[in-house]
Design an enzyme around this catalytic site. Structure first.
Site, PDB file in Angstrom:
ATOM      1  N   HIS A 131       0.870  -1.183   0.000  1.00 53.82           N
ATOM      2  CA  HIS A 131       0.000   0.000   0.000  1.00 53.82           C
ATOM      3  C   HIS A 131       0.907   1.233   0.000  1.00 53.82           C
ATOM      4  O   HIS A 131       2.006   1.197   0.572  1.00 53.82           O
ATOM      5  CB  HIS A 131      -0.840  -0.053   1.278  1.00 53.82           C
ATOM      6  CG  HIS A 131      -1.924   0.963   1.387  1.00 53.82           C
ATOM      7  ND1 HIS A 131      -1.674   2.266   1.747  1.00 53.82           N
ATOM      8  CD2 HIS A 131      -3.263   0.865   1.229  1.00 53.82           C
ATOM      9  CE1 HIS A 131      -2.829   2.919   1.793  1.00 53.82           C
ATOM     10  NE2 HIS A 131      -3.801   2.100   1.482  1.00 53.82           N
ATOM     11  N   ASP A 208       2.864  -4.392   8.424  1.00 57.33           N
ATOM     12  CA  ASP A 208       1.666  -3.586   8.239  1.00 57.33           C
ATOM     13  C   ASP A 208       0.459  -4.521   8.382  1.00 57.33           C
ATOM     14  O   ASP A 208       0.169  -5.325   7.499  1.00 57.33           O
ATOM     15  CB  ASP A 208       1.731  -2.941   6.840  1.00 57.33           C
ATOM     16  CG  ASP A 208       0.410  -2.294   6.424  1.00 57.33           C
ATOM     17  OD1 ASP A 208      -0.583  -2.418   7.155  1.00 57.33           O
ATOM     18  OD2 ASP A 208       0.393  -1.673   5.346  1.00 57.33           O
ATOM     19  N   GLN A 211      -4.689  -4.923   7.076  1.00 59.02           N
ATOM     20  CA  GLN A 211      -5.698  -5.835   6.512  1.00 59.02           C
ATOM     21  C   GLN A 211      -5.753  -7.178   7.222  1.00 59.02           C
ATOM     22  O   GLN A 211      -6.679  -7.949   6.991  1.00 59.02           O
ATOM     23  CB  GLN A 211      -5.418  -6.070   5.021  1.00 59.02           C
ATOM     24  CG  GLN A 211      -5.573  -4.843   4.161  1.00 59.02           C
ATOM     25  CD  GLN A 211      -7.026  -4.367   4.049  1.00 59.02           C
ATOM     26  OE1 GLN A 211      -7.959  -5.131   4.251  1.00 59.02           O
ATOM     27  NE2 GLN A 211      -7.206  -3.093   3.748  1.00 59.02           N
ATOM     28  N   LYS A 234     -10.896  -0.612  10.228  1.00 57.61           N
ATOM     29  CA  LYS A 234     -11.037  -1.813   9.387  1.00 57.61           C
ATOM     30  C   LYS A 234     -11.434  -3.009  10.247  1.00 57.61           C
ATOM     31  O   LYS A 234     -11.497  -4.137   9.776  1.00 57.61           O
ATOM     32  CB  LYS A 234      -9.730  -2.084   8.647  1.00 57.61           C
ATOM     33  CG  LYS A 234      -9.370  -0.975   7.655  1.00 57.61           C
ATOM     34  CD  LYS A 234      -8.128  -1.315   6.885  1.00 57.61           C
ATOM     35  CE  LYS A 234      -7.534  -0.123   6.190  1.00 57.61           C
ATOM     36  NZ  LYS A 234      -8.215   0.253   4.956  1.00 57.61           N
ATOM     37  N   CYS A 372      -4.632   2.248  -3.794  1.00 56.95           N
ATOM     38  CA  CYS A 372      -3.400   2.770  -3.164  1.00 56.95           C
ATOM     39  C   CYS A 372      -2.242   1.796  -3.332  1.00 56.95           C
ATOM     40  O   CYS A 372      -1.422   1.628  -2.410  1.00 56.95           O
ATOM     41  CB  CYS A 372      -3.608   3.086  -1.682  1.00 56.95           C
ATOM     42  SG  CYS A 372      -4.759   4.403  -1.408  1.00 56.95           S
TER      43      CYS A 372
END
Ligand SMILES: Cc1ncc(COP(=O)(O)O)c(C=O)c1O
Length: 414
Positions: A131, A208, A211, A234, A372
């Site tokens: 991303h 990261d 998600q 999220k 993104c």
């Protein structure tokens, strides 16, 4: 041929749906079908109520007050820290830094750890599926320091080429920063293997988790991540709140990110000393309400259970994948063996934006564009995809409606 209407096997999904008021609304005269969960998930009533309750009953600034409201707000705020510590199995609560989201967590580490530890000639490794928020902060840092960004390539299924990764792991590499799960393709990356290989050469690893945190069990100790970040929004929680986990010894060695109130021990014009962890990295009045309510979101997820959520989402993913693969001219981008409930696809000669607009006319919310992840789109030689991403409240019937909608789009535009 359109998909047959499916009897939902998981009956619990209907009681879960009732907890999400937005799912009762219509869009363009049709019941809303929300398939944009990888961008942000919808919020259950418990989360909405907790937000209203905070502002209605105990709105106060945290940490500094001795009055009842300040104490209640502080207790609730710090209770989220404990909940997050358990949720991701961090070794201590001091390792949990509240941020406004994943992006801020990455920037925090780039500005503090990065500026202190990176020198000219050093290397940072990311991957070609990242991303933008896990590309640009490192690019800025590399430019400033004269360091170089190296990129792990992927195969046509959207999986990291681990042999190529290991070849990149030379003596100049100081940091590896990769996504746990791809927002654009759903690929689950082998983070434990990535981390252990990086640690062998003494590099620090940032994961990261934007998600992954909503789908997978997160254990930062087992993973051995040095840094891990995620966003509340999220995870069925509010926008503007997030978490950066960092190993204590690393956080202690890092200079502060921002200066101001809350992050100090003592201030004089001659010298300022900084607060202990985690407050050293939490300058100014934090996002109290949304951080408090992050705990309500975690409680929502824990109550259902990640395994059950995953089972439901995986069933949706398999069902949708099988249906979409039957559509002539449709190509799925991202066919990793390990995937979460995200399906990106392109359809011959039809622009993703047109697909998105026509699906919206049928009440179906999907995301279209580069997600993104422009370098990833370049890797596949496309400008963007249409992405459907599933959450705990989505149903097989909704997948059927998507498939029917796509057949109509194709009929209309080709
Ligand atoms: C993989 C990934 N990383 C980082 C981010 C940035 O998250 P936020 O915008 O909540 O800071 C996102 C958001 O879509 C994401 O999908």
């Amino acid at each position: 041929m359109t998909a047959p209407a499916t009897i939902e096997k998981n009956r619990d999904v209907y009681s879960i749906r009732q907890q999400f008021p937005v799912l009762n609304r219509e869009v363009k005269g049709k019941p809303l079908i929300y398939f944009d969960n990888a961008a942000t998930s919808q919020k259950p009533q418990s989360v909405i109520d907790a937000l209203v309750n905070y502002y209605s009953n105990y709105n106060a600034n945290v940490h500094r007050g001795i009055h009842t409201l300040a104490e209640e707000a502080t207790l609730a705020f710090e209770a989220t820290r404990d909940a997050v510590q358990q949720f991701i199995n961090a070794a201590s609560r001091e390792e949990i830094i509240f941020t406004k989201g994943t992006t801020e967590g990455i920037n925090l580490v780039a500005y503090t750890w990065g500026r202190k530890n990176l020198n000219a000639g050093d290397e940072i490794i990311i991957s070609s599926m990242e991303h933008h928020s896990n590309i640009v902060p490192w690019q800025i840092l590399c430019e400033e320091k004269g360091a170089t960004l190296k990129v792990i390539p992927i195969n046509d299924n959207g999986e990291l080429l681990m042999d190529e990764y290991k070849k990149l792991l030379g003596p100049k590499v100081k940091l590896v920063s990769v996504m746990h799960v791809s927002n654009a393709m759903g690929t689950v990356n082998p983070v434990e293997e990535i981390i252990s290989a990086a640690h062998k050469i003494g590099a620090v690893v940032f994961i990261d988790g934007a998600q992954s945190t909503v789908h997978l069990d997160i254990d930062v100790q087992k993973m051995d991540a040095d840094f891990f970040a995620f966003s509340a929004h999220k995870l069925y929680g509010p926008t503007g709140a997030g978490v950066l986990f960092g190993k204590k010894h690393l956080l202690e060695s890092m200079p502060p990110f921002q200066g101001g109130g809350e992050m100090i021990k003592e201030v004089s014009f001659e010298k300022t000393t900084y607060a202990d962890l985690p407050y050293k990295f939490e300058a100014g009045t934090p996002n109290i309400a949304d951080t408090i309510v992050l705990k309500t979101a975690i409680d929502f997820v824990n109550k259902i259970g990640k395994q059950k959520i995953r089972d439901h989402e995986n069933a949706l993913l398999s069902y949708a994948t099988a249906q979409l693969e039957e559509i002539p001219g449709l190509r799925i981008i991202g066919k990793a063996k390990e995937k979460v409930s995200v399906i990106s696809f392109v359809i011959d000669k039809i622009h993703p934006q047109d697909i998105g607009i026509l699906l919206d006319n049928r009440g179906i919310a999907v995301r279209t564009g580069h997600h993104c992840a422009q370098p990833l789109m370049q890797r596949f030689g496309i400008s963007g995809t249409t992405r459907a991403s599933f959450a705990v409240y989505n149903t097989m019937e909704e997948v059927d409606a998507l498939v029917t909608g796509l057949h109509k789009v194709i009929k209309l535009l080709s």
